[in-house]
Design a protein around this motif. Structure first.
Motif, mmCIF file in Angstrom:
data_model
loop_
_atom_site.group_PDB
_atom_site.id
_atom_site.type_symbol
_atom_site.label_atom_id
_atom_site.label_comp_id
_atom_site.label_asym_id
_atom_site.label_seq_id
_atom_site.Cartn_x
_atom_site.Cartn_y
_atom_site.Cartn_z
ATOM 1 N N TYR A 91 28.392 18.575 19.721
ATOM 2 C CA TYR A 91 29.300 17.554 18.729
ATOM 3 C C TYR A 91 28.797 18.120 17.347
ATOM 4 O O TYR A 91 27.903 18.413 17.038
ATOM 5 C CB TYR A 91 28.976 16.032 18.907
ATOM 6 C CG TYR A 91 29.156 15.479 20.132
ATOM 7 C CD1 TYR A 91 30.307 15.107 20.516
ATOM 8 C CD2 TYR A 91 28.188 15.808 21.401
ATOM 9 C CE1 TYR A 91 30.811 14.529 21.913
ATOM 10 C CE2 TYR A 91 28.623 14.995 22.641
ATOM 11 C CZ TYR A 91 29.832 14.598 22.839
ATOM 12 O OH TYR A 91 29.964 14.234 24.174
ATOM 13 N N TYR A 92 30.217 18.167 16.518
ATOM 14 C CA TYR A 92 29.951 18.658 15.396
ATOM 15 C C TYR A 92 30.120 17.457 14.288
ATOM 16 O O TYR A 92 31.375 17.077 14.183
ATOM 17 C CB TYR A 92 30.913 19.891 14.919
ATOM 18 C CG TYR A 92 30.530 21.073 15.927
ATOM 19 C CD1 TYR A 92 29.787 22.087 15.258
ATOM 20 C CD2 TYR A 92 30.857 21.256 16.987
ATOM 21 C CE1 TYR A 92 29.181 23.343 15.876
ATOM 22 C CE2 TYR A 92 30.663 22.495 17.737
ATOM 23 C CZ TYR A 92 29.967 23.465 17.310
ATOM 24 O OH TYR A 92 29.351 24.378 17.810
ATOM 25 N N LEU A 93 29.426 17.464 13.465
ATOM 26 C CA LEU A 93 29.566 16.515 12.228
ATOM 27 C C LEU A 93 29.798 16.794 11.050
ATOM 28 O O LEU A 93 28.976 17.667 10.337
ATOM 29 C CB LEU A 93 28.144 15.435 12.337
ATOM 30 C CG LEU A 93 28.232 14.568 11.051
ATOM 31 C CD1 LEU A 93 29.300 13.441 11.064
ATOM 32 C CD2 LEU A 93 26.955 13.623 10.909
ATOM 33 N N PHE A 94 31.081 16.714 10.583
ATOM 34 C CA PHE A 94 31.539 17.179 9.274
ATOM 35 C C PHE A 94 31.288 15.975 8.310
ATOM 36 O O PHE A 94 31.624 14.910 8.714
ATOM 37 C CB PHE A 94 32.824 17.594 9.162
ATOM 38 C CG PHE A 94 33.306 18.908 10.079
ATOM 39 C CD1 PHE A 94 33.175 20.328 9.396
ATOM 40 C CD2 PHE A 94 33.179 18.965 11.291
ATOM 41 C CE1 PHE A 94 33.360 21.419 10.157
ATOM 42 C CE2 PHE A 94 33.340 20.104 12.257
ATOM 43 C CZ PHE A 94 33.389 21.191 11.532
ATOM 44 N N THR A 136 28.798 4.118 16.590
ATOM 45 C CA THR A 136 28.748 2.901 17.379
ATOM 46 C C THR A 136 29.933 3.416 18.338
ATOM 47 O O THR A 136 30.993 3.770 18.206
ATOM 48 C CB THR A 136 29.300 1.482 16.780
ATOM 49 O OG1 THR A 136 28.937 0.432 17.740
ATOM 50 C CG2 THR A 136 30.603 1.260 16.255
ATOM 51 N N ARG A 137 29.698 2.871 19.926
ATOM 52 C CA ARG A 137 30.552 2.962 20.933
ATOM 53 C C ARG A 137 31.727 1.888 20.855
ATOM 54 O O ARG A 137 31.329 0.949 20.392
ATOM 55 C CB ARG A 137 30.070 3.048 22.339
ATOM 56 C CG ARG A 137 30.765 3.223 23.489
ATOM 57 C CD ARG A 137 30.159 3.742 24.743
ATOM 58 N NE ARG A 137 30.739 3.866 25.695
ATOM 59 C CZ ARG A 137 30.143 4.337 27.007
ATOM 60 N NH1 ARG A 137 29.097 4.323 27.172
ATOM 61 N NH2 ARG A 137 31.221 4.261 28.104
ATOM 62 N N LEU A 138 32.795 2.358 21.351
ATOM 63 C CA LEU A 138 33.976 1.332 21.338
ATOM 64 C C LEU A 138 34.394 0.928 22.666
ATOM 65 O O LEU A 138 34.302 1.866 23.646
ATOM 66 C CB LEU A 138 35.307 1.909 20.623
ATOM 67 C CG LEU A 138 34.961 2.470 19.143
ATOM 68 C CD1 LEU A 138 36.220 3.065 18.890
ATOM 69 C CD2 LEU A 138 34.816 1.403 18.193
ATOM 70 N N ASP A 139 34.981 -0.199 22.841
ATOM 71 C CA ASP A 139 35.358 -0.637 23.994
ATOM 72 C C ASP A 139 36.782 0.033 24.156
ATOM 73 O O ASP A 139 37.595 -0.003 23.201
ATOM 74 C CB ASP A 139 35.475 -2.125 24.029
ATOM 75 C CG ASP A 139 36.230 -2.649 25.391
ATOM 76 O OD1 ASP A 139 37.507 -2.802 25.546
ATOM 77 O OD2 ASP A 139 35.442 -3.463 26.179
ATOM 78 N N LYS A 140 36.764 0.566 25.513
ATOM 79 C CA LYS A 140 38.333 1.160 25.791
ATOM 80 C C LYS A 140 39.328 0.437 25.664
ATOM 81 O O LYS A 140 40.749 1.034 25.278
ATOM 82 C CB LYS A 140 38.143 1.996 27.045
ATOM 83 C CG LYS A 140 37.119 3.326 27.304
ATOM 84 C CD LYS A 140 37.243 3.913 28.630
ATOM 85 C CE LYS A 140 36.341 4.975 28.495
ATOM 86 N NZ LYS A 140 36.592 5.899 30.014
ATOM 87 N N ASN A 141 39.336 -0.826 25.842
ATOM 88 C CA ASN A 141 40.508 -1.474 25.775
ATOM 89 C C ASN A 141 40.866 -2.214 24.501
ATOM 90 O O ASN A 141 42.016 -2.227 23.836
ATOM 91 C CB ASN A 141 40.252 -2.870 26.716
ATOM 92 C CG ASN A 141 40.195 -2.203 27.920
ATOM 93 O OD1 ASN A 141 41.025 -1.371 28.487
ATOM 94 N ND2 ASN A 141 39.243 -2.786 28.878
ATOM 95 N N SER A 201 24.146 15.865 21.744
ATOM 96 C CA SER A 201 24.406 14.433 22.082
ATOM 97 C C SER A 201 25.220 13.752 20.766
ATOM 98 O O SER A 201 24.943 14.173 19.710
ATOM 99 C CB SER A 201 23.233 13.576 22.286
ATOM 100 O OG SER A 201 23.415 12.143 22.229
ATOM 101 N N ILE A 202 26.078 13.101 21.062
ATOM 102 C CA ILE A 202 27.065 12.301 20.253
ATOM 103 C C ILE A 202 26.231 11.515 19.344
ATOM 104 O O ILE A 202 26.453 11.326 18.152
ATOM 105 C CB ILE A 202 28.271 11.601 20.964
ATOM 106 C CG1 ILE A 202 29.344 11.344 19.904
ATOM 107 C CG2 ILE A 202 27.785 10.521 21.539
ATOM 108 C CD1 ILE A 202 30.622 10.760 20.126
ATOM 109 N N THR A 203 25.192 10.868 19.807
ATOM 110 C CA THR A 203 24.393 10.174 18.828
ATOM 111 C C THR A 203 23.160 11.068 18.216
ATOM 112 O O THR A 203 22.439 10.227 17.472
ATOM 113 C CB THR A 203 23.618 8.903 19.807
ATOM 114 O OG1 THR A 203 22.824 9.581 20.758
ATOM 115 C CG2 THR A 203 24.666 8.296 20.379
ATOM 116 N N GLY A 204 23.160 12.311 18.138
ATOM 117 C CA GLY A 204 22.398 12.957 17.338
ATOM 118 C C GLY A 204 21.087 13.364 17.978
ATOM 119 O O GLY A 204 20.996 13.183 19.250
#
Length: 313
Positions: free
Chosen positions: A215-218, A180-185, A241-244
């Motif tokens: 993006y590498y997912l371990f 999930t994306r996070l709010d930068k603040n 893509s970060i979301t796959g």
């Protein structure tokens, strides 16, 4: 709530570059001192390294050269009062799989609390100006799960995408690993929840890193926490893509049980997993020492990449 302080004052490093210790130039770092660890996460400040791992109140180790480690005070001296509102059986100050990162000039430390074998779980957050300065601020709840969810709020991992946006990967068993994306603040979730890896026999402990367009997912698969009988393994896949979708070396989607094995252990180090990738060139994980009654032990390696861009020791 009561926090402890690390008894040291250090300025935060002006560069994120990792200075590999002189004595650790080889791929396998020859560690000494207090090496007991489970689900380690690393951060480097100047010439000092810190390692956070599962245990009472978030356990912390320090090394002044990257190889000799010693224990320093834990983060939580007592469980924060808000924990019991989300995980009623969490009364022992038992904290799982912390994950530490520097982002936007502040150190963020995610962690999880849970009832074992259940997805009544929660991910929390503390932050500080630097690890060395201590004075951790309780930033509270990040995400929770209950028996009504088909995923589990444990094993958090902060990852920053190529555009500088923060995301949180997490999850274990049930329907697998989420993002999930996070709010930068606030550094808390905003927007959609993505599924990025799933496996019939379980997959957990995500650690995502970005390198050269991928993006590498371990992640860790199979059985943890059984000493020398553990069958834990570290696997990986990658995505543009970060979301796959995250595909392994054979092109199998990690949502369909894919994952190329990086480390399955050996005769001494059984069940490696709980991995953390630092700065794309260091990997930490735990394994069970067959020469020491299966004690969970910190291992660190230089992480290398082949000509096709796949990770290797």
């Amino acid at each position: 709530m009561t926090f402890s302080r690390l008894g040291v004052s250090l300025a935060l490093a002006s560069s994120l570059a990792v200075l590999t210790p002189f004595s650790a130039q080889a791929e396998f770092w020859e560690l000494t001192g207090e090496r007991g660890s489970h689900d380690p996460s690393l951060i480097n400040e100047g010439s000092t390294w810190y390692e956070f791992h599962t245990g009472q109140g978030i356990q912390v180790k320090r090394s002044d050269n990257g190889t000799r480690w010693y224990t320093v005070p834990q983060i939580f001296l007592n469980p924060p009062s808000w924990w019991s509102g989300y995980v009623p059986n969490q009364t022992r100050n038992d904290v799982w799989a912390p994950d530490v990162h520097l982002y936007n000039g502040r150190v963020w430390l995610y962690y999880s609390i849970s009832s074992f074998g259940s997805n009544t779980s929660a991910i929390g957050l503390v932050s500080a100006t630097s690890v060395g300065a201590g004075s951790w601020r309780d930033d509270g709840l990040v995400i929770r799960t209950t028996s009504a969810n088909n995923y589990n709020a444990i094993d958090p991992n902060l990852v920053v995408d190529a555009s500088g946006n923060p995301w949180l990967a997490f999850g274990s068993f049930w329907s697998g690993i989420k993002l999930t994306r996070l709010d930068k603040n606030t550094m808390k979730p905003t927007g959609s929840l993505y599924s990025i890896a799933s496996r019939a026999n379980g997959i957990e402990g995500p650690s995502i890193t970005y390198r050269n367009g991928y993006y590498y997912l371990f992640a860790s698969i199979d059985a943890c926490c059984r000493g020398v009988d553990s069958t834990y393994k570290i696997v990986y896949g990658r995505s543009t893509s970060i979301t796959g979708p995250y595909l392994d070396k054979n092109g199998v989607n990690m949502m369909n049980g894919g994952g190329t094995v990086l480390d399955a252990g050996n005769t001494v180090w059984k069940g490696p997993g709980g991995q953390d990738i630092y700065n794309n060139n260091v990997i930490a994980r735990h394994a069970y020492d067959a020469t020491d009654n299966g004690a969970p032990t910190l291992l660190i390696n230089d992480l290398r990449w082949d000509s096709s861009g796949w990770p290797q020791y």
